[in-house]
Design a protein around this motif. Structure first.
Motif, mmCIF file in Angstrom:
data_model
loop_
_atom_site.group_PDB
_atom_site.id
_atom_site.type_symbol
_atom_site.label_atom_id
_atom_site.label_comp_id
_atom_site.label_asym_id
_atom_site.label_seq_id
_atom_site.Cartn_x
_atom_site.Cartn_y
_atom_site.Cartn_z
ATOM 1 N N LYS A 3 3.702 48.928 73.441
ATOM 2 C CA LYS A 3 2.989 49.822 72.537
ATOM 3 C C LYS A 3 3.970 50.535 71.614
ATOM 4 O O LYS A 3 5.047 50.963 72.034
ATOM 5 C CB LYS A 3 2.176 50.843 73.330
ATOM 6 C CG LYS A 3 0.989 50.205 74.005
ATOM 7 C CD LYS A 3 0.134 51.243 74.678
ATOM 8 C CE LYS A 3 -1.064 50.526 75.266
ATOM 9 N NZ LYS A 3 -1.515 51.087 76.497
ATOM 10 N N LYS A 39 -8.850 50.351 56.887
ATOM 11 C CA LYS A 39 -9.912 49.860 57.781
ATOM 12 C C LYS A 39 -9.798 48.353 57.982
ATOM 13 O O LYS A 39 -9.937 47.859 59.107
ATOM 14 C CB LYS A 39 -11.289 50.213 57.208
ATOM 15 C CG LYS A 39 -11.625 51.681 57.296
ATOM 16 C CD LYS A 39 -12.960 51.954 56.628
ATOM 17 C CE LYS A 39 -13.224 53.444 56.560
ATOM 18 N NZ LYS A 39 -14.455 53.747 55.819
ATOM 19 N N ALA A 42 -6.812 47.586 60.258
ATOM 20 C CA ALA A 42 -7.131 47.880 61.653
ATOM 21 C C ALA A 42 -8.099 46.840 62.225
ATOM 22 O O ALA A 42 -7.938 46.409 63.380
ATOM 23 C CB ALA A 42 -7.715 49.285 61.772
ATOM 24 N N GLU A 46 -7.528 44.534 65.389
ATOM 25 C CA GLU A 46 -8.481 44.598 66.501
ATOM 26 C C GLU A 46 -8.860 43.180 66.927
ATOM 27 O O GLU A 46 -8.916 42.866 68.119
ATOM 28 C CB GLU A 46 -9.710 45.390 66.078
ATOM 29 C CG GLU A 46 -10.541 45.861 67.230
ATOM 30 C CD GLU A 46 -11.520 46.951 66.838
ATOM 31 O OE1 GLU A 46 -12.037 47.588 67.756
ATOM 32 O OE2 GLU A 46 -11.775 47.151 65.634
ATOM 33 N N VAL A 52 -4.873 49.486 68.960
ATOM 34 C CA VAL A 52 -5.281 50.364 70.051
ATOM 35 C C VAL A 52 -6.111 51.518 69.494
ATOM 36 O O VAL A 52 -7.235 51.736 69.921
ATOM 37 C CB VAL A 52 -4.069 50.903 70.848
ATOM 38 C CG1 VAL A 52 -4.516 51.862 71.932
ATOM 39 C CG2 VAL A 52 -3.266 49.748 71.443
ATOM 40 N N ASP A 53 -5.588 52.251 68.506
ATOM 41 C CA ASP A 53 -6.300 53.406 67.958
ATOM 42 C C ASP A 53 -5.575 53.881 66.707
ATOM 43 O O ASP A 53 -4.410 53.539 66.484
ATOM 44 C CB ASP A 53 -6.343 54.535 68.994
ATOM 45 C CG ASP A 53 -7.423 55.564 68.716
ATOM 46 O OD1 ASP A 53 -8.239 55.376 67.795
ATOM 47 O OD2 ASP A 53 -7.454 56.580 69.432
ATOM 48 N N SER A 54 -6.265 54.702 65.896
ATOM 49 C CA SER A 54 -5.612 55.324 64.737
ATOM 50 C C SER A 54 -6.426 56.528 64.303
ATOM 51 O O SER A 54 -7.621 56.615 64.599
ATOM 52 C CB SER A 54 -5.479 54.338 63.569
ATOM 53 O OG SER A 54 -6.749 54.022 63.033
ATOM 54 N N GLU A 55 -5.780 57.438 63.612
ATOM 55 C CA GLU A 55 -6.431 58.632 63.065
ATOM 56 C C GLU A 55 -5.648 59.119 61.861
ATOM 57 O O GLU A 55 -4.427 59.015 61.816
ATOM 58 C CB GLU A 55 -6.468 59.775 64.081
ATOM 59 C CG GLU A 55 -7.415 59.574 65.227
ATOM 60 C CD GLU A 55 -8.885 59.645 64.840
ATOM 61 O OE1 GLU A 55 -9.216 60.299 63.824
ATOM 62 O OE2 GLU A 55 -9.694 59.043 65.559
ATOM 63 N N MET A 90 -1.089 55.198 63.793
ATOM 64 C CA MET A 90 -1.770 54.034 64.329
ATOM 65 C C MET A 90 -1.007 53.603 65.572
ATOM 66 O O MET A 90 0.228 53.552 65.562
ATOM 67 C CB MET A 90 -1.808 52.889 63.321
ATOM 68 C CG MET A 90 -2.528 51.655 63.846
ATOM 69 S SD MET A 90 -2.652 50.323 62.627
ATOM 70 C CE MET A 90 -3.968 50.979 61.594
#
Length: 136
Positions: A3, A39, A42, A46, A52-55, A90
């Motif tokens: 990761k 988007k 990502a 995916e 895994v994730d993002s913000e 991310m």
């Protein structure tokens, strides 16, 4: 798999690293294109199992640290004189460090004003897999 955290840095100051005006100077179409790129990026990761994730992060923040007496000093930040702003992150899970660098470089090409790549700086940070060992 390993990761990695990709930290999205926007740098300003007298010699900005990227030539990117603040988002409030972008047209709605430019901002939408930038967000759509993120988007789509990502979604592709995916599908490959690497996302895994993002913000995104707000530009406001607070710095806190323990003062030794139980009263944490709190300081508003980031400050206007700060040259670096972490705008988002991310989390990816990839086969190698080289793959993490490849994806960070691709993410750095997100479009900005006029559709041109903004060439933002991304910090690539591996997750610690084991505590560091101390040898004497």
């Amino acid at each position: 798999m390993a990761k990695y955290l990709l930290l999205k840095h926007y740098r300003g100051g007298p010699t900005p690293v990227i030539d990117m005006p603040p988002f409030d100077r972008w047209t709605p179409e430019e901002f939408s294109a930038h967000m759509q790129y993120m988007k789509d990026f990502a979604a592709r990761l995916e599908e490959s199992g690497e996302f895994v994730d993002s913000e995104a992060l707000a530009p406001e923040g607070t710095f806190v640290r323990y003062d030794g007496e139980g009263r944490p000093p709190v300081t508003d930040g980031p400050f206007a004189e700060t040259k670096d702003l972490i705008a988002g992150w991310m989390l990816i899970d990839v086969d190698s460090y080289e793959r993490a660098l490849e994806l960070a470089a691709e993410l750095s090409a997100a479009p900005g004003q006029g559709g041109r790549p903004i060439h933002e700086w991304l910090e690539v940070r591996p997750f610690m897999t084991a505590p560091p060992t101390i040898t004497e």
